[in-house]
Design a protein around this motif. Structure first.
Motif, PDB file in Angstrom:
ATOM      1  N   GLY A 232       0.773  -1.225   0.000  1.00  0.00           N
ATOM      2  CA  GLY A 232       0.000   0.000   0.000  1.00  0.00           C
ATOM      3  C   GLY A 232       0.806   1.276   0.000  1.00  0.00           C
ATOM      4  O   GLY A 232       0.269   2.344   0.348  1.00  0.00           O
ATOM      5  N   ALA A 233       2.068   1.227  -0.390  1.00  0.00           N
ATOM      6  CA  ALA A 233       2.881   2.435  -0.506  1.00  0.00           C
ATOM      7  C   ALA A 233       2.868   2.915  -1.952  1.00  0.00           C
ATOM      8  O   ALA A 233       2.880   2.112  -2.887  1.00  0.00           O
ATOM      9  N   PHE A 234       2.839   4.229  -2.131  1.00  0.00           N
ATOM     10  CA  PHE A 234       2.963   4.780  -3.471  1.00  0.00           C
ATOM     11  C   PHE A 234       4.353   4.500  -4.021  1.00  0.00           C
ATOM     12  O   PHE A 234       5.336   4.435  -3.270  1.00  0.00           O
ATOM     13  N   VAL A 235       4.422   4.362  -5.332  1.00  0.00           N
ATOM     14  CA  VAL A 235       5.693   4.234  -6.033  1.00  0.00           C
ATOM     15  C   VAL A 235       5.759   5.361  -7.054  1.00  0.00           C
ATOM     16  O   VAL A 235       4.875   5.491  -7.900  1.00  0.00           O
TER      17      VAL A 235
ATOM     18  N   VAL B  94     -10.544  -2.209   6.830  1.00  0.00           N
ATOM     19  CA  VAL B  94     -11.429  -2.521   5.712  1.00  0.00           C
ATOM     20  C   VAL B  94     -10.713  -2.460   4.361  1.00  0.00           C
ATOM     21  O   VAL B  94     -11.326  -2.767   3.336  1.00  0.00           O
ATOM     22  N   LEU B  95      -9.446  -2.069   4.354  1.00  0.00           N
ATOM     23  CA  LEU B  95      -8.709  -1.948   3.100  1.00  0.00           C
ATOM     24  C   LEU B  95      -7.950  -3.224   2.769  1.00  0.00           C
ATOM     25  O   LEU B  95      -7.533  -3.969   3.663  1.00  0.00           O
ATOM     26  N   GLU B  96      -7.760  -3.454   1.478  1.00  0.00           N
ATOM     27  CA  GLU B  96      -6.875  -4.525   1.035  1.00  0.00           C
ATOM     28  C   GLU B  96      -5.431  -4.129   1.357  1.00  0.00           C
ATOM     29  O   GLU B  96      -5.112  -2.925   1.431  1.00  0.00           O
ATOM     30  N   PRO B  97      -4.515  -5.105   1.531  1.00  0.00           N
ATOM     31  CA  PRO B  97      -3.124  -4.753   1.860  1.00  0.00           C
ATOM     32  C   PRO B  97      -2.486  -3.803   0.854  1.00  0.00           C
ATOM     33  O   PRO B  97      -1.665  -2.954   1.216  1.00  0.00           O
ATOM     34  N   TRP B  98      -2.854  -3.915  -0.437  1.00  0.00           N
ATOM     35  CA  TRP B  98      -2.247  -3.080  -1.464  1.00  0.00           C
ATOM     36  C   TRP B  98      -2.829  -1.674  -1.517  1.00  0.00           C
ATOM     37  O   TRP B  98      -2.243  -0.793  -2.151  1.00  0.00           O
ATOM     38  N   GLN B  99      -3.960  -1.435  -0.861  1.00  0.00           N
ATOM     39  CA  GLN B  99      -4.584  -0.118  -0.923  1.00  0.00           C
ATOM     40  C   GLN B  99      -3.864   0.869  -0.007  1.00  0.00           C
ATOM     41  O   GLN B  99      -3.563   0.568   1.145  1.00  0.00           O
TER      42      GLN B  99
END
Length: 679
Positions: free
Chosen positions: A315-318, A483-488
């Motif tokens: 969930g970190a921006f790249v 409630v978020l997915e790990p990638w969010q």
């Protein structure tokens, strides 16, 4: 980004006059056996009618309308004695920059929960300027003044210099007792308002909650709803409620299986069996034959594979090939980009623009200042109406190095005229740009789960000052993370202030504690609200001079947060329940973030779980390392990072320097330390 304590926004569709007449005609029927005939007779004569709006034509000047709004929007909101639809006076709202969004509210008593109301007024625009957006809004509140919702909003382009009547219709919440009515201007120009009316146009009908919800695609899904009747159901048998499910835009509908259970005399829980649902939107209606007006709600089914390329698994921006932690600021114009970048911000919420050339120049200005941009697409609060332009922006500028994300909407639950458009817009925008994250900002924790299905980055607003505990920040960020997915991505919107009277800006200490509470609870980005607002300039406030310190510290902590791993062996104890903490390992060190939101100093003990040789603090707090444990005293409204490592060096590489005077991170070499604000 938020409602500023003002009367907030949310929108419902406007009924055509013929539909209103039809509703009024059938409203008194209530023929179902659950209500007695004498009760129907008593209420039939009071089903509809006007409510009292104080000074609706402004003939008595500002009387009946809040003086604070005229003061806040001085010279923007004024009584005009040269124009009028009727009488000799009207209200004039003006915008000079196109961003003030000036507004004027009034509280109206006598609202009946569940009833439908129409807010009407006459408006006129300035024919010499570009069309402006005249807005009407209805907000419902309880008898105690607690805000329930803003279900009615209409933004009407004013195209000519002639008077025209506009209207918005909304249904009151079940426990509503009063309404806030709002007159507002969006965009440039001038709009005149006159002859304001609030009219009850239909009695209470069937209430369905939640109004909107999302479920995953698949077969044999069960949907749970709460059905509220406007009056007690007096029969022993359950009411013969009829449910219909239809795909929005489809040509057919079906009746689901229903399992009904009584909650109380007016409320029933319904479980609807759905044979199959696919990605898209559904409308669900509930009717009682011969009874009150029917109720309706929406069901949304999100995309399944939708992760954009610029978000990591965690969930970190790249950005530019590297992990990127947004340190952002809201309400910043291109002319101030360089100034805010010097204070350590790396990101801004951009400005909503229609003209693509101006939009491109704004992105170039951000790039020249070293800033990334969260690009708002909701000019005028619109979603679907802006979609053609939004798609063109994404297609033309999705390779621009300043673009970090595209923002679909701010606070969708407060904009019900456009909220139902967000899921479809998300799908279309995701197809136009599979690289950059799409964002939505949400205030109410009860809305997190719904809108998480229609964004890649959820922006959670948490503004505790002046009336809420600082732990509100941690509570909201934690609730969103669940409630978020790990990638969010999860980004927090923290308050830097937006009004000076009364001042609602945090102190330096409060700002740091709020930041730490957010980081400890799982935030992977932070925006501060706001740089500019009507009557507000962050650069002229006490906190502005110390934002570089806060941002340097945020940048330093971002690396262990984004690139590090959990440190399960670490244990932290304190003599106070208020302590919040997080331990992360990175680059051979363990970083223990500590936050004390209370107003008293507390003692903290850290058990590393492994042997350590040194435990320096990021901001110079003294620690004691004895028998394998680390002890320190954390000041009131204090935040600190303890770094556990084998090295005996006191100061970490590239860490912000400590300020011996107050423990604050100091400025870069060669700069004079900023003076601490009083108090």
């Amino acid at each position: 980004m938020k409602s500023h304590g003002r009367v907030a926004y949310q929108v419902s569709h406007t009924f055509h006059r013929g539909v209103l007449i039809a509703l009024i005609a059938v409203a008194p029927a209530f023929a179902s056996a659950g209500w007695a005939a004498d009760e129907r007779a008593k209420t039939a004569g009071a089903e509809t009618g006007p409510l009292t709006v104080a000074n609706p034509g402004f003939e008595e000047g500002a009387k009946g309308w809040p003086e604070a709004s005229f003061k806040r929007f001085e010279s923007l909101v004024e009584v005009d004695r040269q124009q009028a639809h009727s009488g000799n006076v009207c209200l004039r709202i003006t915008s000079r920059r196109g961003t003030e969004n000036a507004w004027l509210p009034q509280s109206v008593e006598g609202i009946q929960g569940g009833a439908t109301y129409a807010l009407r007024t006459w408006v006129k625009g300035d024919a010499k300027t570009v069309p402006s957006l005249a807005a009407l809004k209805i907000e419902f509140l309880t008898a105690q003044g607690e805000r329930r919702s803003t279900r009615g909003v209409r933004r009407q382009p004013v195209l000519t210099g002639q008077w025209e009547q506009i209207e918005v219709t909304a249904r009151a919440d079940d426990d509503a007792a009063r309404a806030g009515i709002i007159l507002q201007l969006f965009g440039n120009g001038t709009v005149w308002f006159d002859d304001v009316e609030l009219i009850k146009v239909a009695p209470p009908g069937i209430m369905i909650t939640p109004e909107r919800q999302a479920i995953s695609a698949g077969k044999d899904r069960v949907l749970k709803l709460r059905i509220g009747l406007p009056k007690p159901w007096e029969e022993q048998d359950d009411p013969p409620l009829k449910f219909t499910v239809a795909r929005v835009g489809g040509k057919s509908s079906y009746k689901p299986t229903v399992n009904l259970s009584r909650v109380d005399a007016r409320s029933f829980d319904a479980e609807l069996g759905l044979p199959s649902v696919t990605v898209g939107e559904y409308s669900i209606k509930c009717a009682l034959p011969g009874g009150p007006p029917p109720g309706a709600c929406k069901l949304f089914v999100p995309l399944q594979k939708r992760r954009p390329k610029n978000l990591s698994d965690e969930g970190a921006f790249v950005a530019d090939g590297d992990p990127f932690f947004p340190i952002g600021l809201c309400h910043v114009g291109p002319a101030d980009y360089a100034r805010v970048a010097k204070q350590g911000f790396n990101c801004v919420q951009g400005t909503a623009q229609v003209d693509l050339s101006s939009f491109g120049r704004a992105l170039n200005a951000a790039l020249d200042s070293g800033l990334k941009v969260d690009v708002p697409l909701y000019l005028g609060g619109q979603v679907k109406a802006n979609l053609p332009t939004s798609v063109t922006k994404l297609q033309r500028y999705n390779r621009h190095l300043a673009v970090l994300s595209w923002k679909i909407i701010d606070q969708p639950a407060r904009r019900s005229e456009t909220a139902d458009e967000v899921p479809g817009a998300y799908r279309e925008l995701r197809g136009a740009d599979p690289v950059h994250a799409l964002t939505v900002s949400v205030a109410a924790p009860s809305q997190y789960a719904l809108w998480a299905g229609f964004c890649d980055s959820l922006q959670v607003s948490a503004y505790p000052i002046p009336s809420q505990p600082l732990t509100l920040v941690a509570d909201r960020v934690s609730a969103a993370r669940e409630v978020l997915e790990p990638w969010q991505n999860l980004t927090v919107l923290l308050q830097a202030g937006w009004q000076s009277d009364p001042m609602n800006q945090p102190t330096f200490a409060q700002a740091r504690v709020m930041l730490y509470l957010a980081l400890i609870s799982g935030a992977r980005g932070v925006y501060w609200y706001a740089y500019r607002d009507p009557g507000w300039d962050l650069a002229k406030t006490p906190l502005w001079g110390r934002f570089k310190e806060i941002n340097q510290e945020t940048e330093f902590l971002a690396k262990p947060l984004m690139l590090g791993a959990e440190a399960p062996g670490v244990q932290v104890e304190s003599d106070a329940e208020e302590l919040r903490w997080l331990a992360r390992t990175h680059d051979g060190k363990t970083f223990v973030l500590l936050a004390n939101p209370s107003t008293r100093a507390i003692n903290v003990t850290i058990t590393p779980g492994v042997a350590v040789g040194a435990a320096p603090c990021l901001r110079g707090t003294t620690t004691e390392l004895l028998d394998g444990t680390v002890s320190l005293k954390l000041q009131a409204l204090g935040a600190e990072t303890v770094m556990l490592r084998k090295s005996t060096a006191v100061k970490p590489d590239n860490a912000p320097a400590g300020n011996p005077k107050d423990g604050a991170a100091g400025p870069p070499p060669g700069e004079k330390p900023p003076a601490a604000p009083a108090g």
